[in-house]
Design a protein around this motif. Structure first.
Motif, mmCIF file in Angstrom:
data_model
loop_
_atom_site.group_PDB
_atom_site.id
_atom_site.type_symbol
_atom_site.label_atom_id
_atom_site.label_comp_id
_atom_site.label_asym_id
_atom_site.label_seq_id
_atom_site.Cartn_x
_atom_site.Cartn_y
_atom_site.Cartn_z
ATOM 1 N N GLY A 83 0.810 -1.261 -0.072
ATOM 2 C CA GLY A 83 -0.015 -0.092 0.047
ATOM 3 C C GLY A 83 0.875 1.270 0.019
ATOM 4 N N HIS A 84 1.994 1.170 -0.002
ATOM 5 C CA HIS A 84 2.902 2.378 -0.054
ATOM 6 C C HIS A 84 2.862 3.288 -1.431
ATOM 7 C CE1 HIS A 84 6.029 -0.143 -2.087
ATOM 8 N NE2 HIS A 84 6.175 1.058 -2.895
ATOM 9 N N LEU A 85 2.962 4.391 -1.332
ATOM 10 C CA LEU A 85 2.846 5.374 -2.212
ATOM 11 C C LEU A 85 4.401 6.198 -2.373
ATOM 12 C CD1 LEU A 85 -0.630 7.113 -2.272
ATOM 13 C CD2 LEU A 85 0.238 5.320 -3.591
ATOM 14 N N GLY A 86 5.093 6.065 -3.310
ATOM 15 C CA GLY A 86 6.407 6.387 -3.039
ATOM 16 C C GLY A 86 7.118 5.931 -2.323
ATOM 17 N N PHE A 87 8.048 6.540 -1.179
ATOM 18 C CA PHE A 87 8.413 5.908 -0.114
ATOM 19 C C PHE A 87 7.543 6.014 1.218
ATOM 20 C CE2 PHE A 87 12.455 5.686 -2.718
ATOM 21 C CZ PHE A 87 12.692 4.195 -2.578
ATOM 22 N N ASN A 88 6.350 6.350 1.006
ATOM 23 C CA ASN A 88 5.537 6.649 2.018
ATOM 24 C C ASN A 88 5.170 4.970 2.529
ATOM 25 O OD1 ASN A 88 5.062 9.525 2.573
ATOM 26 N ND2 ASN A 88 4.721 9.186 0.230
ATOM 27 N N GLN A 89 5.731 4.457 3.540
ATOM 28 C CA GLN A 89 5.510 3.371 3.792
ATOM 29 C C GLN A 89 4.259 3.039 4.893
ATOM 30 O OE1 GLN A 89 6.977 0.525 2.490
ATOM 31 N NE2 GLN A 89 8.653 1.465 1.483
ATOM 32 N N PRO A 90 3.773 2.037 5.108
ATOM 33 C CA PRO A 90 2.458 1.923 6.248
ATOM 34 C C PRO A 90 2.969 2.466 7.293
ATOM 35 C CG PRO A 90 2.850 -0.155 4.957
ATOM 36 C CD PRO A 90 4.093 0.600 4.416
ATOM 37 N N GLY A 91 2.132 3.235 8.034
ATOM 38 C CA GLY A 91 2.486 4.163 9.149
ATOM 39 C C GLY A 91 2.775 5.524 8.875
ATOM 40 N N SER A 92 3.048 5.864 7.431
ATOM 41 C CA SER A 92 3.627 7.448 7.227
ATOM 42 C C SER A 92 2.056 8.252 7.789
ATOM 43 C CB SER A 92 3.939 7.456 5.893
ATOM 44 O OG SER A 92 4.973 6.696 5.531
ATOM 45 N N PRO A 93 2.631 9.456 8.107
ATOM 46 C CA PRO A 93 1.458 10.206 8.816
ATOM 47 C C PRO A 93 0.954 10.933 7.483
ATOM 48 C CG PRO A 93 3.411 10.864 9.989
ATOM 49 C CD PRO A 93 3.611 9.846 8.764
ATOM 50 N N PHE A 94 -0.505 10.959 7.389
ATOM 51 C CA PHE A 94 -1.187 11.631 6.174
ATOM 52 C C PHE A 94 -0.836 13.011 6.027
ATOM 53 C CE2 PHE A 94 -5.045 8.546 6.527
ATOM 54 C CZ PHE A 94 -4.518 7.530 5.603
#
Length: 245
Positions: free
Chosen positions: A137-148
């Protein structure tokens, strides 16, 4: 969120390329964001073919990469810069001042990431952002748990990718690697977002992204809240969606 299911990956590629071309026709100095990976490479090549066949004028377009591997040479075959140069920027003859990338080395990534976003804003903001979907579910290097609410920054990469990059580049274990990326807040500011996913390996996460709750555990789920987001899927990627059965 608009969901479009295409019968084959090749038709998905053509649809995606056509949407990118339409954004450029609407605004000749459009700011267009690109992603790298197995899904997007074929789309970039389809766009190059379309641009050549139709004489699409890209001379005033600013293209940029939404993420990059930090700590490796730009010339590394797996660097986002090199992939985009080979797939779309070089073939279309885009001048260097109209191809922007996040830094691979910096003594202050926060400062340089802010400067990157400021430059995108100076050029009018992001008109069209093309995204791939990670299997977690990552977008770019925004891994799970990345703040919106996170902005552009130096982030972590998932362990399997880091291991492969270290092996391919000979990067020693004591040298840090990471991923610089637009944050989820930056992504949500794009005027138009198109996300593509292909194959059975993406079916489970596609369902979570589209039909599950909006949660930081699935970063791509935030796209449910975007006012103009289109998701392009092939039949395999869409196979677990309740709404498609």
């Amino acid at each position: 969120m608009q969901i479009i299911v295409l019968p084959t990956p090749e038709e998905l590629d053509r649809q995606a390329a056509g949407m990118m071309a339409e954004a450029i026709r609407r605004r000749k100095d459009a700011v267009v964001g690109l992603s790298t990976g197995r899904t997007t490479g074929d789309i970039h090549r389809a766009f190059v073919r379309l641009a050549r066949e139709t004489g699409l004028d890209c001379s005033e377009v600013t293209f940029f990469g939404q993420d990059e591997v930090a700590g490796v040479p730009r010339e590394y075959a797996g660097a986002c810069y090199t992939m985009l140069m080979n797939e779309i920027i070089g073939p279309l003859g885009i001048p260097e001042d109209r191809f922007l990338m996040l830094p691979v080395e910096s003594d202050d990534f926060d400062r340089d990431c802010r400067a990157f976003v400021d430059e995108l804003d100076r050029r009018g903001g992001v008109d069209f952002l093309f995204l791939g979907l990670g299997e977690n579910g990552h977008l770019g290097f925004n891994q799970p748990g990345s703040p919106f609410g996170a902005g552009a920054r130096l982030s972590v990469m998932y362990p399997e990718l880091e291991e492969r990059i270290r092996r391919e580049t000979g990067t020693p274990a004591d040298k840090p690697l990471g991923g610089v990326t637009l944050g989820l807040a930056d992504i949500m500011h794009a005027r138009k977002i198109v996300l593509a996913a292909k194959g059975l390996s993406k079916a489970a996460i596609v369902r979570k992204m589209i039909e599950g709750p909006v949660t930081e555990d699935v970063p791509a789920s935030v796209l449910q809240l975007h006012p103009d987001c289109t998701v392009l899927l092939d039949g395999d990627a869409a196979s677990r969606l309740e709404s498609c059965h």
